[in-house]
Design a protein around this motif. Sequence first.
Motif, mmCIF file in Angstrom:
data_model
loop_
_atom_site.group_PDB
_atom_site.id
_atom_site.type_symbol
_atom_site.label_atom_id
_atom_site.label_comp_id
_atom_site.label_asym_id
_atom_site.label_seq_id
_atom_site.Cartn_x
_atom_site.Cartn_y
_atom_site.Cartn_z
ATOM 1 N N LEU A 201 0.827 -1.204 0.000
ATOM 2 C CA LEU A 201 0.000 0.000 0.000
ATOM 3 C C LEU A 201 0.864 1.258 0.000
ATOM 4 C CD1 LEU A 201 -2.980 -0.815 2.397
ATOM 5 C CD2 LEU A 201 -3.153 -0.038 0.017
ATOM 6 N N ALA A 202 1.933 1.257 0.792
ATOM 7 C CA ALA A 202 2.820 2.419 0.836
ATOM 8 C C ALA A 202 3.450 2.655 -0.529
ATOM 9 C CB ALA A 202 3.894 2.223 1.901
ATOM 10 N N ALA A 203 3.860 1.568 -1.198
ATOM 11 C CA ALA A 203 4.441 1.705 -2.530
ATOM 12 C C ALA A 203 3.421 2.240 -3.519
ATOM 13 C CB ALA A 203 4.987 0.353 -2.993
ATOM 14 N N LEU A 204 2.196 1.740 -3.419
ATOM 15 C CA LEU A 204 1.140 2.218 -4.313
ATOM 16 C C LEU A 204 0.828 3.683 -4.059
ATOM 17 C CD1 LEU A 204 -1.114 1.805 -6.394
ATOM 18 C CD2 LEU A 204 -2.569 0.966 -4.531
ATOM 19 N N CYS A 205 0.683 4.059 -2.807
ATOM 20 C CA CYS A 205 0.347 5.447 -2.475
ATOM 21 C C CYS A 205 1.443 6.410 -2.934
ATOM 22 C CB CYS A 205 0.102 5.589 -0.974
ATOM 23 S SG CYS A 205 -1.374 4.736 -0.386
ATOM 24 N N ALA A 206 2.689 5.964 -2.864
ATOM 25 C CA ALA A 206 3.807 6.817 -3.273
ATOM 26 C C ALA A 206 3.840 7.036 -4.780
ATOM 27 C CB ALA A 206 5.126 6.198 -2.810
ATOM 28 N N ARG A 207 3.321 6.089 -5.545
ATOM 29 C CA ARG A 207 3.437 6.152 -6.997
ATOM 30 C C ARG A 207 2.126 6.466 -7.706
ATOM 31 N NH1 ARG A 207 6.193 0.593 -8.587
ATOM 32 N NH2 ARG A 207 6.097 1.549 -10.670
#
Length: 279
Positions: A201-207
Amino acid sequence: MSTSSPLPPSTLRTRAERLRALVADGVLVLPNAWDAGSAAVIASAGAAAIATTSGGVSWSLGRGDGQRLDRATAVEAARRVAAAVDLPVTVDAEGGYGPTPDDVAETVRALVGAGAAGVNLEDSTAPGGPLFTVDEQAGRLRAARSAAEAAGLPELLVNARTDVFLFGLGGLDDVLVRAEAYAAAGADGLFVPGLLDLDALAALCARSPLPVNAMAAAGGPGVAELAAAGVRRISVGTALTQFAYTAARRTAAELLGPGTLTEPVGALGYGDVDALFRG
C-alpha cells in the motif's frame, strides 16, 4: 424513474465539494451504510460523509451481491440514503449497471439526480472477473465525468475501483497502469479492495497519481496504520451490514431457543433511533 434531486443544486454542489475536501485535507473514514436507517445511525456516530455498500444495499432489498440490482432500484436506494442525512453521500454504483460508456453515463446522471456527491465505479465485468481492459474502463470513466458535467455537477467525486487484487488478477504494476489511465480519464480516486499489505500500500500510495482508498477488514491494519501508509480514504464494504445481521440472528436464535432476550443489552434505545427520523 424519478430524475428530480432531493437536494437543491447548490446544496449538492456544496456536498460534492465537501467530499473532495475531506479526501484532500486528511484521511476520510467511511463506515458503509446499506439503507437510510443505517446512514442516519452512522451520521449520528460522527461520520463526515456517508458511503453506501452495494452488497449491503442488495441484501436489504432481498438480492444477492454482485451487480444483481437494476439501475432504477439502485438509484432509488441511493435517493433514500441521500435524503436521510445532511452529509455528502458517495454511492457504490458497482459496474455502472451496464457494460458500455452510455450505460455508465445514464447511471451517473440518475445518481446525481438522486443526490449523490460521489460514485464508485468498478472495472470488473462480473464478480470474479474478468476486468474491462484498461482502455475500455478509461472510456467508461470518461463517460462518467462527462455525464456529471452535463448533469450540472462537475464536482462529482469519481472513485475508480480496480479489482486487480480482490480477484487475484495481477499485481502492483497492473494497478499502477490502471491508475495512470483512470486519472487521465477523469477519475478522482483509486479504490483497491483486497490490498491490505502495508508495504505494498505504501508503494502504491507513493506512486499513484490518485489518492488511494483501501477497504479495512476485521483483524487487518487499523485506520492509523493505513493512514501512515498513505491511504487517504478508508471504507469497510459490507462489514457493518454483516455485523448488524449477525446481531439480529443471534438475538432471534436466543429468543427462539432459551427464550431469553439478553443479546440487545446496550442497544440503542427506541427513542434514540426514532429521533433520527423526526423532521
